[in-house]
Scaffold this motif. Structure first.
Motif, mmCIF file in Angstrom:
data_model
loop_
_atom_site.group_PDB
_atom_site.id
_atom_site.type_symbol
_atom_site.label_atom_id
_atom_site.label_comp_id
_atom_site.label_asym_id
_atom_site.label_seq_id
_atom_site.Cartn_x
_atom_site.Cartn_y
_atom_site.Cartn_z
ATOM 1 N N ARG A 47 -6.628 -102.183 -10.965
ATOM 2 C CA ARG A 47 -6.501 -103.077 -12.196
ATOM 3 C C ARG A 47 -7.095 -102.042 -13.317
ATOM 4 O O ARG A 47 -6.344 -102.490 -14.386
ATOM 5 C CB ARG A 47 -7.833 -103.882 -12.133
ATOM 6 N N ASP A 48 -7.796 -100.975 -13.276
ATOM 7 C CA ASP A 48 -7.979 -100.181 -14.708
ATOM 8 C C ASP A 48 -6.701 -99.687 -15.059
ATOM 9 O O ASP A 48 -6.324 -99.358 -16.231
ATOM 10 C CB ASP A 48 -9.046 -99.212 -14.230
ATOM 11 N N VAL A 49 -6.049 -98.955 -13.871
ATOM 12 C CA VAL A 49 -4.661 -98.265 -14.169
ATOM 13 C C VAL A 49 -3.578 -99.230 -14.709
ATOM 14 O O VAL A 49 -3.024 -98.941 -15.760
ATOM 15 C CB VAL A 49 -4.011 -97.524 -12.716
ATOM 16 N N ARG A 50 -3.509 -100.433 -14.376
ATOM 17 C CA ARG A 50 -2.783 -101.369 -14.882
ATOM 18 C C ARG A 50 -2.980 -101.661 -16.222
ATOM 19 O O ARG A 50 -2.193 -101.776 -17.204
ATOM 20 C CB ARG A 50 -2.632 -102.747 -13.932
ATOM 21 N N GLN A 51 -4.181 -101.814 -16.557
ATOM 22 C CA GLN A 51 -4.714 -102.200 -17.976
ATOM 23 C C GLN A 51 -4.649 -100.768 -18.953
ATOM 24 O O GLN A 51 -4.870 -100.842 -19.996
ATOM 25 C CB GLN A 51 -6.056 -102.757 -18.014
ATOM 26 N N ALA B 160 -13.658 -93.354 -13.629
ATOM 27 C CA ALA B 160 -15.115 -93.773 -12.906
ATOM 28 C C ALA B 160 -14.811 -94.286 -11.692
ATOM 29 O O ALA B 160 -15.559 -94.287 -10.642
ATOM 30 C CB ALA B 160 -15.677 -94.936 -14.049
ATOM 31 N N GLU B 161 -13.789 -95.293 -11.342
ATOM 32 C CA GLU B 161 -13.592 -95.895 -10.098
ATOM 33 C C GLU B 161 -13.110 -94.797 -9.163
ATOM 34 O O GLU B 161 -13.367 -94.611 -7.855
ATOM 35 C CB GLU B 161 -12.420 -96.834 -10.042
ATOM 36 N N ARG B 162 -12.465 -93.483 -9.725
ATOM 37 C CA ARG B 162 -12.175 -92.482 -8.523
ATOM 38 C C ARG B 162 -13.438 -91.910 -8.219
ATOM 39 O O ARG B 162 -13.489 -91.357 -6.986
ATOM 40 C CB ARG B 162 -11.086 -91.602 -9.215
ATOM 41 N N GLN B 163 -14.322 -91.675 -8.935
ATOM 42 C CA GLN B 163 -15.539 -91.015 -8.714
ATOM 43 C C GLN B 163 -16.247 -91.924 -7.657
ATOM 44 O O GLN B 163 -16.658 -91.520 -6.472
ATOM 45 C CB GLN B 163 -16.388 -90.634 -9.867
ATOM 46 N N GLU B 164 -16.271 -93.214 -7.898
ATOM 47 C CA GLU B 164 -16.892 -94.298 -7.054
ATOM 48 C C GLU B 164 -16.266 -94.035 -5.665
ATOM 49 O O GLU B 164 -16.851 -94.269 -4.623
ATOM 50 C CB GLU B 164 -17.043 -95.685 -7.553
ATOM 51 N N ILE B 165 -14.830 -94.097 -5.537
ATOM 52 C CA ILE B 165 -14.256 -93.906 -4.188
ATOM 53 C C ILE B 165 -14.626 -92.703 -3.690
ATOM 54 O O ILE B 165 -14.892 -92.826 -2.189
ATOM 55 C CB ILE B 165 -12.679 -94.172 -4.463
ATOM 56 N N ARG B 166 -14.695 -91.460 -4.497
ATOM 57 C CA ARG B 166 -15.114 -90.419 -3.537
ATOM 58 C C ARG B 166 -16.544 -90.512 -3.131
ATOM 59 O O ARG B 166 -16.772 -89.928 -1.825
ATOM 60 C CB ARG B 166 -15.163 -89.295 -4.634
#
Length: 130
Positions: A70-74, A82-88
């Motif tokens: 969603r963040d990439v699309r927007q 931040a989402e990548r960090q949460e995924i890690r």
């Protein structure tokens, strides 16, 4: 005659001394069985808890990936970072929980082996005491 009497007396004393030891061994083996059962219950609880944690980690990962898309699309670059960090972080949690579960499964197997061995020991003590 004296030698025969001494041998018989020594044999009787040795047999009587061994009787409490057999009872003590049987008691110790039954106590070990109780401890093994308790350990087994606790390890099974730990496996269930780790499995539940793994499921939650997978849900968190799916949610974070949705939010990343969603963040990439927007075009929200800071949000995507931040989402990548949460995924890690969620992946690390998942690895840790899987390792914990593997250790707990190993403990369950060892507790089962210990329980079987202690049951065998009790049966042998009964056979020897009869």
């Amino acid at each position: 005659m004296k030698l025969t009497g001494m041998v018989i007396t020594t044999s009787l004393v040795a047999a009587l001394a061994a009787t409490p030891a057999l009872a003590e061994d049987a008691h110790r083996d039954r106590q070990d069985i109780r401890h093994d059962r308790r350990d087994l219950r606790q390890d099974r609880r730990d496996v269930r808890r780790d499995t539940r944690d793994i499921r939650q980690d997978r849900r968190d990962l799916r949610q974070d990936r949705r939010e990343l898309r969603r963040d990439v699309r927007q075009g929200d670059t800071p949000g995507a970072q931040a989402e990548r960090q949460e995924i890690r972080s969620d992946r690390q949690d998942l690895r840790t929980d899987r390792a914990d579960r593997r250790g707990d499964v190993r403990d369950v197997r060892q507790d089962r082996r210990d329980l079987r061995q202690d049951r065998r020991d009790v049966r042998e003590d009964r056979r020897d005491g009869s």
